[in-house]
Design an enzyme around this catalytic site. Structure first.
Site, PDB file in Angstrom:
ATOM      1  N   LYS A  41      37.457  -3.180  85.716  1.00  0.00           N
ATOM      2  CA  LYS A  41      36.710  -2.094  86.354  1.00  0.00           C
ATOM      3  C   LYS A  41      35.203  -2.204  86.118  1.00  0.00           C
ATOM      4  O   LYS A  41      34.421  -1.764  86.955  1.00  0.00           O
ATOM      5  CB  LYS A  41      37.232  -0.721  85.908  1.00  0.00           C
ATOM      6  CG  LYS A  41      38.642  -0.446  86.422  1.00  0.00           C
ATOM      7  CD  LYS A  41      38.967   1.039  86.494  1.00  0.00           C
ATOM      8  CE  LYS A  41      40.319   1.244  87.202  1.00  0.00           C
ATOM      9  NZ  LYS A  41      40.793   2.621  87.179  1.00  0.00           N
ATOM     10  N   LYS A  45      46.959  -5.510  92.456  1.00  0.00           N
ATOM     11  CA  LYS A  45      47.801  -4.314  92.533  1.00  0.00           C
ATOM     12  C   LYS A  45      47.330  -3.405  93.664  1.00  0.00           C
ATOM     13  O   LYS A  45      46.142  -3.375  94.003  1.00  0.00           O
ATOM     14  CB  LYS A  45      47.841  -3.583  91.189  1.00  0.00           C
ATOM     15  CG  LYS A  45      46.595  -2.821  90.818  1.00  0.00           C
ATOM     16  CD  LYS A  45      46.892  -1.814  89.692  1.00  0.00           C
ATOM     17  CE  LYS A  45      45.700  -0.893  89.490  1.00  0.00           C
ATOM     18  NZ  LYS A  45      45.999   0.324  88.739  1.00  0.00           N
ATOM     19  N   LYS A  67      43.850   2.652  94.748  1.00  0.00           N
ATOM     20  CA  LYS A  67      42.996   3.580  95.488  1.00  0.00           C
ATOM     21  C   LYS A  67      41.637   2.982  95.755  1.00  0.00           C
ATOM     22  O   LYS A  67      40.965   3.350  96.709  1.00  0.00           O
ATOM     23  CB  LYS A  67      42.760   4.851  94.662  1.00  0.00           C
ATOM     24  CG  LYS A  67      43.962   5.674  94.389  1.00  0.00           C
ATOM     25  CD  LYS A  67      43.596   6.717  93.323  1.00  0.00           C
ATOM     26  CE  LYS A  67      44.827   7.401  92.774  1.00  0.00           C
ATOM     27  NZ  LYS A  67      44.561   8.082  91.519  1.00  0.00           N
TER      28      LYS A  67
HETATM   29  P1  ADP Z   1      44.797   3.935  90.507  1.00  0.00           P
HETATM   30  O1  ADP Z   1      45.139   2.792  89.586  1.00  0.00           O
HETATM   31  O2  ADP Z   1      45.198   3.693  91.935  1.00  0.00           O
HETATM   32  O3  ADP Z   1      43.365   4.388  90.365  1.00  0.00           O
HETATM   33  P2  ADP Z   1      45.669   5.908  88.596  1.00  0.00           P
HETATM   34  O4  ADP Z   1      44.885   5.128  87.603  1.00  0.00           O
HETATM   35  O5  ADP Z   1      45.327   7.350  88.781  1.00  0.00           O
HETATM   36  O6  ADP Z   1      45.665   5.165  90.007  1.00  0.00           O
HETATM   37  O7  ADP Z   1      47.174   5.771  88.220  1.00  0.00           O
HETATM   38  C1  ADP Z   1      48.103   6.821  88.288  1.00  0.00           C
HETATM   39  C2  ADP Z   1      49.469   6.308  87.938  1.00  0.00           C
HETATM   40  O8  ADP Z   1      49.925   5.441  88.966  1.00  0.00           O
HETATM   41  C3  ADP Z   1      49.518   5.486  86.650  1.00  0.00           C
HETATM   42  O9  ADP Z   1      50.740   5.783  85.981  1.00  0.00           O
HETATM   43  C4  ADP Z   1      49.533   4.073  87.120  1.00  0.00           C
HETATM   44  O10 ADP Z   1      50.212   3.220  86.209  1.00  0.00           O
HETATM   45  C5  ADP Z   1      50.313   4.197  88.411  1.00  0.00           C
HETATM   46  N1  ADP Z   1      49.934   3.143  89.336  1.00  0.00           N
HETATM   47  C6  ADP Z   1      48.716   2.977  89.904  1.00  0.00           C
HETATM   48  N2  ADP Z   1      48.714   1.906  90.721  1.00  0.00           N
HETATM   49  C7  ADP Z   1      49.974   1.386  90.661  1.00  0.00           C
HETATM   50  C8  ADP Z   1      50.623   0.271  91.300  1.00  0.00           C
HETATM   51  N3  ADP Z   1      49.971  -0.499  92.166  1.00  0.00           N
HETATM   52  N4  ADP Z   1      51.923   0.035  91.013  1.00  0.00           N
HETATM   53  C9  ADP Z   1      52.609   0.828  90.142  1.00  0.00           C
HETATM   54  N5  ADP Z   1      52.058   1.889  89.514  1.00  0.00           N
HETATM   55  C10 ADP Z   1      50.770   2.178  89.769  1.00  0.00           C
HETATM   56 NA    NA Z   2      45.455   2.847  87.047  1.00  0.00          NA
END
Ligand code: ADP
Ligand code: NA
Length: 350
Positions: free
Chosen positions: A113, A215, A218
């Site tokens: 990040k 992965k 967002k």
């Molecule tokens: P992002 O990574 O999209 O910013 P968050 O950090 O808010 O989302 O993650 C929220 C939850 O969703 C966490 O438990 C994270 O492990 C899960 N998560 C985020 N992206 C993925 C993904 N591509 N596959 C599986 N779980 C995910």
């Molecule tokens: Na995350």
């Protein structure tokens, strides 16, 4: 032993996607049946990458609406937003003093990040995993359902808990707050439990539809890379039809997915949505082309997601109701977090 308690959080930044749903929210829902659960919109984490947010209240309501629409019960369990419970920040400061810089330097999410110019990353982004440890341990939670991307942060949470338990062992004993647990084979007099990550299922990490090595996120610039929880049927269909694949069809055995991240990802998504194993999916579709598999995946994704999308939209039309849910949840979370913080202050000598 510590009483089982489930905690997890989701950031209010941007659209929720299928990775968030399969990696996190769907598990939150399932865990309610047999556990006491606390689910948090982690708005303080949202400042780590970006200070100014266009519509923070709207983003917080949207995650809350997704929780409720997916089937989380805010009366039997707790749904709230992090900044309404200042005990998270208070414990995070103590954990900043427990955690070692060498531990933080190993965090791969920070490296990803922060990007190339690490000197310009915020101190908050660097300390993010310490706040995450506080989110969990301020309730002395024992189980954390998350995606595979959070595994390293949960190991750090255990390291922080262990060091706190060890460094303050005599104080914990004297105050009478500890309990005896075993860590590996070692007996430990502990204040904080060793959290267990709940990372399983056929799609622990949902990958981008455009690049099977990244992965689904967002923060990906391409909207075609992810299925958003608010996408309509037409969008879901377009994104899955355009999803990257290789020229071969589906193999009949798991081994045939090796070295084929895009194919593996789509099979994993199907399996997770259908509540089956990847082997089951290949038993049904092995030997078929993606031109056959993709429309079946579209139908399944729409079948699973459209009721949630509809309910999210209905809830978001009544922000007053969502705010009431958050206010009530925050009050209950605050009361529980304060029980821990009174004891922690006492252990430290504050
Ligand atoms: P992002 O990574 O999209 O910013 P968050 O950090 O808010 O989302 O993650 C929220 C939850 O969703 C966490 O438990 C994270 O492990 C899960 N998560 C985020 N992206 C993925 C993904 N591509 N596959 C599986 N779980 C995910
Ligand atoms: Na995350």
């Amino acid at each position: 032993e510590f009483k089982p308690l489930v905690f997890s959080g989701v950031q209010p930044t941007g659209n929720l996607h299928l990775g968030n749903y399969l990696g996190a929210i769907r598990k939150f829902v399932a865990l309610q049946a047999n556990n006491d659960c606390i689910y948090c919109v982690v708005d303080m984490h949202a400042l780590t990458a970006q200070l100014v947010h266009e519509d923070m209240p709207g983003q917080i309501r949207s995650i809350t609406a997704a929780f409720l629409a997916a089937g989380i019960d805010p009366e039997k369990h707790i749904v709230f937003n992090q900044s309404a419970v200042p005990q998270h920040a208070e414990l995070a400061w103590i954990f900043n003093c427990v955690a070692r810089i060498g531990w933080m330097n190993r965090m791969t999410q920070f490296k990803d990040k922060a990007g190339k110019d690490r000197e310009q990353a915020s101190l908050g982004l660097y300390a993010y995993p310490s706040l995450m440890a506080a989110d969990i341990l301020v309730y002395r939670a024992t189980h954390v359902p998350v995606g595979d991307d959070q595994k390293q942060h949960l190991e750090l949470t255990r390291d922080i808990a262990m060091k706190f338990n060890m460094d303050y062992m005599e104080h914990i004993r004297r105050a009478g707050y500890g309990i005896d647990i075993t860590v590996g084979d070692e007996p430990v007099h502990a204040y904080f439990p060793m959290v267990e990550p709940l990372i399983d299922g056929p799609a622990p990490r949902v990958m981008s539809l455009r690049d099977g090595t990244k992965k689904m996120s967002k923060s990906d610039a391409s909207d075609l890379s992810r299925i958003n929880l608010l996408d309509d049927e037409e969008n879901i269909s377009k994104k899955i039809r355009k999803a990257k694949t290789d020229p071969d069809g589906l193999p009949s055995e798991i081994a045939g997915l090796a070295g084929r991240p895009e194919a593996d990802n789509l099979v994993g998504i199907y399996a997770a949505l259908a509540d089956k194993s990847k082997a089951d999916v290949l038993a049904a579709f092995g030997g078929q082309q993606f031109s056959v598999f993709k429309p079946a995946l579209v139908d399944l994704a729409v079948h699973v997601l459209s009721p949630i999308t509809g309910e999210m939209r209905r809830l978001m039309a009544d922000p007053g109701h969502i705010d009431t849910v958050l206010r009530d949840g925050s009050a209950r979370a605050r009361a529980r977090a304060e029980v821990t913080m009174k004891q922690v202050r006492d252990i430290i000598g504050f």
